[in-house]
Design an enzyme around this catalytic site. Sequence first.
Site, PDB file in Angstrom:
ATOM      1  N   THR A 195      -9.300  -5.928   3.794  1.00  0.00           N
ATOM      2  CA  THR A 195      -9.156  -4.971   2.691  1.00  0.00           C
ATOM      3  C   THR A 195     -10.162  -5.407   1.635  1.00  0.00           C
ATOM      4  O   THR A 195     -10.232  -6.597   1.326  1.00  0.00           O
ATOM      5  CB  THR A 195      -7.738  -5.011   2.090  1.00  0.00           C
ATOM      6  OG1 THR A 195      -6.781  -4.807   3.132  1.00  0.00           O
ATOM      7  CG2 THR A 195      -7.545  -3.957   1.013  1.00  0.00           C
ATOM      8  N   HIS A 229      -4.361  13.748   1.724  1.00  0.00           N
ATOM      9  CA  HIS A 229      -4.589  12.829   2.845  1.00  0.00           C
ATOM     10  C   HIS A 229      -3.358  12.798   3.752  1.00  0.00           C
ATOM     11  O   HIS A 229      -3.478  12.894   4.977  1.00  0.00           O
ATOM     12  CB  HIS A 229      -4.894  11.426   2.295  1.00  0.00           C
ATOM     13  CG  HIS A 229      -4.918  10.349   3.344  1.00  0.00           C
ATOM     14  ND1 HIS A 229      -5.980  10.168   4.207  1.00  0.00           N
ATOM     15  CD2 HIS A 229      -4.003   9.403   3.676  1.00  0.00           C
ATOM     16  CE1 HIS A 229      -5.717   9.147   5.019  1.00  0.00           C
ATOM     17  NE2 HIS A 229      -4.528   8.665   4.719  1.00  0.00           N
ATOM     18  N   ASP A 249      -9.145   0.306   2.207  1.00  0.00           N
ATOM     19  CA  ASP A 249      -8.149  -0.113   3.203  1.00  0.00           C
ATOM     20  C   ASP A 249      -8.707   0.203   4.597  1.00  0.00           C
ATOM     21  O   ASP A 249      -8.406   1.231   5.188  1.00  0.00           O
ATOM     22  CB  ASP A 249      -6.842   0.650   2.939  1.00  0.00           C
ATOM     23  CG  ASP A 249      -5.766   0.351   3.971  1.00  0.00           C
ATOM     24  OD1 ASP A 249      -5.828  -0.711   4.603  1.00  0.00           O
ATOM     25  OD2 ASP A 249      -4.873   1.202   4.149  1.00  0.00           O
ATOM     26  N   ARG A 282      -7.968   3.163  13.684  1.00  0.00           N
ATOM     27  CA  ARG A 282      -7.118   4.326  13.977  1.00  0.00           C
ATOM     28  C   ARG A 282      -6.523   4.291  15.381  1.00  0.00           C
ATOM     29  O   ARG A 282      -5.429   4.818  15.595  1.00  0.00           O
ATOM     30  CB  ARG A 282      -7.923   5.611  13.807  1.00  0.00           C
ATOM     31  CG  ARG A 282      -8.511   5.803  12.416  1.00  0.00           C
ATOM     32  CD  ARG A 282      -7.443   5.853  11.354  1.00  0.00           C
ATOM     33  NE  ARG A 282      -8.024   6.113  10.036  1.00  0.00           N
ATOM     34  CZ  ARG A 282      -7.351   6.010   8.906  1.00  0.00           C
ATOM     35  NH1 ARG A 282      -6.079   5.607   8.913  1.00  0.00           N
ATOM     36  NH2 ARG A 282      -7.937   6.259   7.761  1.00  0.00           N
ATOM     37  N   THR A 330      -4.867   6.654   0.253  1.00  0.00           N
ATOM     38  CA  THR A 330      -6.157   7.356   0.287  1.00  0.00           C
ATOM     39  C   THR A 330      -6.135   8.569  -0.624  1.00  0.00           C
ATOM     40  O   THR A 330      -5.230   9.395  -0.548  1.00  0.00           O
ATOM     41  CB  THR A 330      -6.465   7.790   1.727  1.00  0.00           C
ATOM     42  OG1 THR A 330      -6.308   6.656   2.571  1.00  0.00           O
ATOM     43  CG2 THR A 330      -7.874   8.335   1.853  1.00  0.00           C
ATOM     44  N   ASP A 372       0.845  -1.186   0.000  1.00  0.00           N
ATOM     45  CA  ASP A 372       0.000   0.000   0.000  1.00  0.00           C
ATOM     46  C   ASP A 372       0.887   1.245   0.000  1.00  0.00           C
ATOM     47  O   ASP A 372       1.693   1.440   0.907  1.00  0.00           O
ATOM     48  CB  ASP A 372      -0.929  -0.006   1.220  1.00  0.00           C
ATOM     49  CG  ASP A 372      -2.119   0.922   1.032  1.00  0.00           C
ATOM     50  OD1 ASP A 372      -2.391   1.331  -0.119  1.00  0.00           O
ATOM     51  OD2 ASP A 372      -2.786   1.240   2.026  1.00  0.00           O
ATOM     52  N   GLU A 412     -10.243  12.131   8.557  1.00  0.00           N
ATOM     53  CA  GLU A 412     -10.147  13.502   8.054  1.00  0.00           C
ATOM     54  C   GLU A 412     -11.492  14.226   8.124  1.00  0.00           C
ATOM     55  O   GLU A 412     -11.552  15.385   8.524  1.00  0.00           O
ATOM     56  CB  GLU A 412      -9.675  13.485   6.597  1.00  0.00           C
ATOM     57  CG  GLU A 412      -8.281  12.951   6.406  1.00  0.00           C
ATOM     58  CD  GLU A 412      -8.090  12.467   4.973  1.00  0.00           C
ATOM     59  OE1 GLU A 412      -7.728  13.301   4.135  1.00  0.00           O
ATOM     60  OE2 GLU A 412      -8.316  11.274   4.696  1.00  0.00           O
ATOM     61  N   GLU A 466     -10.703   3.695   4.012  1.00  0.00           N
ATOM     62  CA  GLU A 466      -9.839   4.553   3.201  1.00  0.00           C
ATOM     63  C   GLU A 466     -10.191   4.358   1.730  1.00  0.00           C
ATOM     64  O   GLU A 466     -10.228   3.232   1.240  1.00  0.00           O
ATOM     65  CB  GLU A 466      -8.353   4.235   3.448  1.00  0.00           C
ATOM     66  CG  GLU A 466      -7.887   4.698   4.827  1.00  0.00           C
ATOM     67  CD  GLU A 466      -6.372   4.676   4.998  1.00  0.00           C
ATOM     68  OE1 GLU A 466      -5.688   3.944   4.249  1.00  0.00           O
ATOM     69  OE2 GLU A 466      -5.878   5.395   5.889  1.00  0.00           O
ATOM     70  N   LYS A 482      -4.276  -2.495  10.047  1.00  0.00           N
ATOM     71  CA  LYS A 482      -4.680  -2.555   8.642  1.00  0.00           C
ATOM     72  C   LYS A 482      -4.884  -3.979   8.139  1.00  0.00           C
ATOM     73  O   LYS A 482      -5.457  -4.175   7.072  1.00  0.00           O
ATOM     74  CB  LYS A 482      -3.575  -1.925   7.771  1.00  0.00           C
ATOM     75  CG  LYS A 482      -3.188  -0.514   8.148  1.00  0.00           C
ATOM     76  CD  LYS A 482      -4.109   0.478   7.512  1.00  0.00           C
ATOM     77  CE  LYS A 482      -3.530   1.880   7.579  1.00  0.00           C
ATOM     78  NZ  LYS A 482      -4.351   2.818   6.808  1.00  0.00           N
ATOM     79  N   GLU A 497      -9.365   4.240  -1.844  1.00  0.00           N
ATOM     80  CA  GLU A 497      -8.146   4.050  -2.641  1.00  0.00           C
ATOM     81  C   GLU A 497      -8.482   3.358  -3.960  1.00  0.00           C
ATOM     82  O   GLU A 497      -9.556   2.785  -4.125  1.00  0.00           O
ATOM     83  CB  GLU A 497      -7.135   3.150  -1.893  1.00  0.00           C
ATOM     84  CG  GLU A 497      -6.752   3.649  -0.526  1.00  0.00           C
ATOM     85  CD  GLU A 497      -5.514   2.952   0.050  1.00  0.00           C
ATOM     86  OE1 GLU A 497      -4.739   2.355  -0.736  1.00  0.00           O
ATOM     87  OE2 GLU A 497      -5.348   3.004   1.276  1.00  0.00           O
ATOM     88  N   GLN A 548      -3.717   1.870  15.211  1.00  0.00           N
ATOM     89  CA  GLN A 548      -2.673   2.501  14.394  1.00  0.00           C
ATOM     90  C   GLN A 548      -1.880   3.536  15.195  1.00  0.00           C
ATOM     91  O   GLN A 548      -0.644   3.557  15.152  1.00  0.00           O
ATOM     92  CB  GLN A 548      -3.339   3.172  13.180  1.00  0.00           C
ATOM     93  CG  GLN A 548      -2.376   3.742  12.151  1.00  0.00           C
ATOM     94  CD  GLN A 548      -3.118   4.371  10.961  1.00  0.00           C
ATOM     95  OE1 GLN A 548      -4.338   4.331  10.876  1.00  0.00           O
ATOM     96  NE2 GLN A 548      -2.364   4.953  10.041  1.00  0.00           N
ATOM     97  N   TYR A 561       2.063   2.425  15.330  1.00  0.00           N
ATOM     98  CA  TYR A 561       2.656   2.706  14.008  1.00  0.00           C
ATOM     99  C   TYR A 561       4.107   3.161  14.046  1.00  0.00           C
ATOM    100  O   TYR A 561       4.800   3.107  13.026  1.00  0.00           O
ATOM    101  CB  TYR A 561       1.796   3.704  13.223  1.00  0.00           C
ATOM    102  CG  TYR A 561       2.079   5.165  13.462  1.00  0.00           C
ATOM    103  CD1 TYR A 561       1.661   5.782  14.635  1.00  0.00           C
ATOM    104  CD2 TYR A 561       2.757   5.923  12.515  1.00  0.00           C
ATOM    105  CE1 TYR A 561       1.917   7.120  14.860  1.00  0.00           C
ATOM    106  CE2 TYR A 561       3.012   7.267  12.725  1.00  0.00           C
ATOM    107  CZ  TYR A 561       2.595   7.864  13.906  1.00  0.00           C
ATOM    108  OH  TYR A 561       2.846   9.190  14.117  1.00  0.00           O
ATOM    109  N   ARG A 619       1.015  14.694  13.936  1.00  0.00           N
ATOM    110  CA  ARG A 619       2.216  15.519  14.203  1.00  0.00           C
ATOM    111  C   ARG A 619       1.938  16.955  13.765  1.00  0.00           C
ATOM    112  O   ARG A 619       2.357  17.385  12.691  1.00  0.00           O
ATOM    113  CB  ARG A 619       3.411  15.005  13.370  1.00  0.00           C
ATOM    114  CG  ARG A 619       3.930  13.613  13.680  1.00  0.00           C
ATOM    115  CD  ARG A 619       5.039  13.230  12.702  1.00  0.00           C
ATOM    116  NE  ARG A 619       4.590  13.377  11.325  1.00  0.00           N
ATOM    117  CZ  ARG A 619       3.931  12.440  10.643  1.00  0.00           C
ATOM    118  NH1 ARG A 619       3.685  11.272  11.194  1.00  0.00           N
ATOM    119  NH2 ARG A 619       3.539  12.655   9.412  1.00  0.00           N
TER     120      ARG A 619
HETATM  121 CA    CA Z   1      -4.008   3.042   3.062  1.00  0.00          CA
END
Ligand code: CA
Length: 442
Positions: free
Chosen positions: A272, A149, A248, A252, A374, A142, A388, A214, A268, A216, A255, A259, A158
């Site tokens: 899918t 995104h 996807d 969250r 995404t 991916d 988002e 997501e 993830k 995609e 994640q 991550y 961040r």
């Molecule tokens: Ca993705």
Amino acid sequence: MSPMPDRLDFSHDAGLRSWVASANAPDCDFPIQNLPVGVFRRAGSREGFRPGVAIGDQVVDLLAMRDAGLLPPEVAASLIGCERGELNAFMAQGRAARVALRHALSRSLLEGSAHQARLQPWLLVQAGAEYAVPCRIGDYTDFYTGIHHATAVGKLFRPDEPLLPNYKWVPIGYHGRSSSIGVSGQCFARPRGQTKGPNEAVPLLRPSHRLDYELELGVFVGQGNAPGEPIPIADAEGHAFGLVLLNDWSARDVQGWEYQPLGPFLAKSFATTLSPWIVTMEALAPFRAPFSRPPGDPQPLPYLDSEGNRAAGQIDVALEVLIQTQAMRDAGALPQRLSQSSYLGAYWTVAQMITHHTVNGCNLQPGDLLGTGTQSGPQPAQAGSLLELTAGGKNPLRLANGESRTFLQDGDAITLRGHCERSGFRRIGFGDCQGQVLAARV
Ligand code: CA
């Protein structure tokens, strides 16, 4: 816009009509100019899956067509090895085999074709069919090519450095999990995982409560490359087979905790979902567009740059996401649109993903899948994820029936749709990519 003029032929002619009447409706995803491939069987049967092509609201059984002698010998031969419902052997043969099949089908399904009477019995209405993932997916990668995104999500994780400095130089990606890839209609239990809230001292194992989708596209690899032999960008498009829609699903909260430093893992890998029909690179030829960098951004390094990529590296696919909650389903309400965006703004193209993936000598194989990441648009309302759309869960979405959502609830079904439109050409679509969240297993 720049279609690929050298790649256009009689099969793209907007004037072509099929004797399958439903294919001629203006908003049909599968007119005779599309001819996407997949694998199918009668819904509810225990038959093996077999290769098929979508036309209008029908599926053409390719093996039946072959066995009836309705395919030219070289096209019939190109399907050898696909009898068990995996298209890898056909995908491995590259563009020439796809073009030959496309031309044969275009002629057979054309209004006035002498094949109509013999082919008609081998059509199955799509509403009476079920599908599987169209090939054996050895590896799934991916990417992260949606810069809007990446920026929006980066801000949430961040705030002081949303886009890391490598983003504009290197097509970022991670290796995903192929075992849990399913086809439209996939249902999966809400995943459990290790999560830690901001005010909690230690993590707990529990069902994700920040489950997301997501939006995609997926790129299927056709011809592969040998280990140690990178694919130059000038040849990269020759290794792409076609595109599907890809959801996807992402937990969250899992994640956010797992991550760093190695990227997504269990957030993830639980599910899918793909749309069942692969829209071939040939069907997409009229909808290509130039690739360029915004002023001030670094130009791609030479190995990620080519004349062909600059002239027509992008693909103009209009995308949308819809939700149908359990309450909407119970009330007989249709799915409600959550957002619309486009693949046109991707920061890295299909050719750049393929070339970058192999630059270290990594071999791609027929049937490998590359996710685009995404595809959110520049406006907040064009976001391709709930993360988002709700600003990290801070701004709930109000639905038309009075419900609200920050993240997905049990029973929610998400549908991705995509289509290509351009003046002078026939509109083509991808069909639905739908999946549904079930309650966590106890
Ligand atoms: Ca993705």
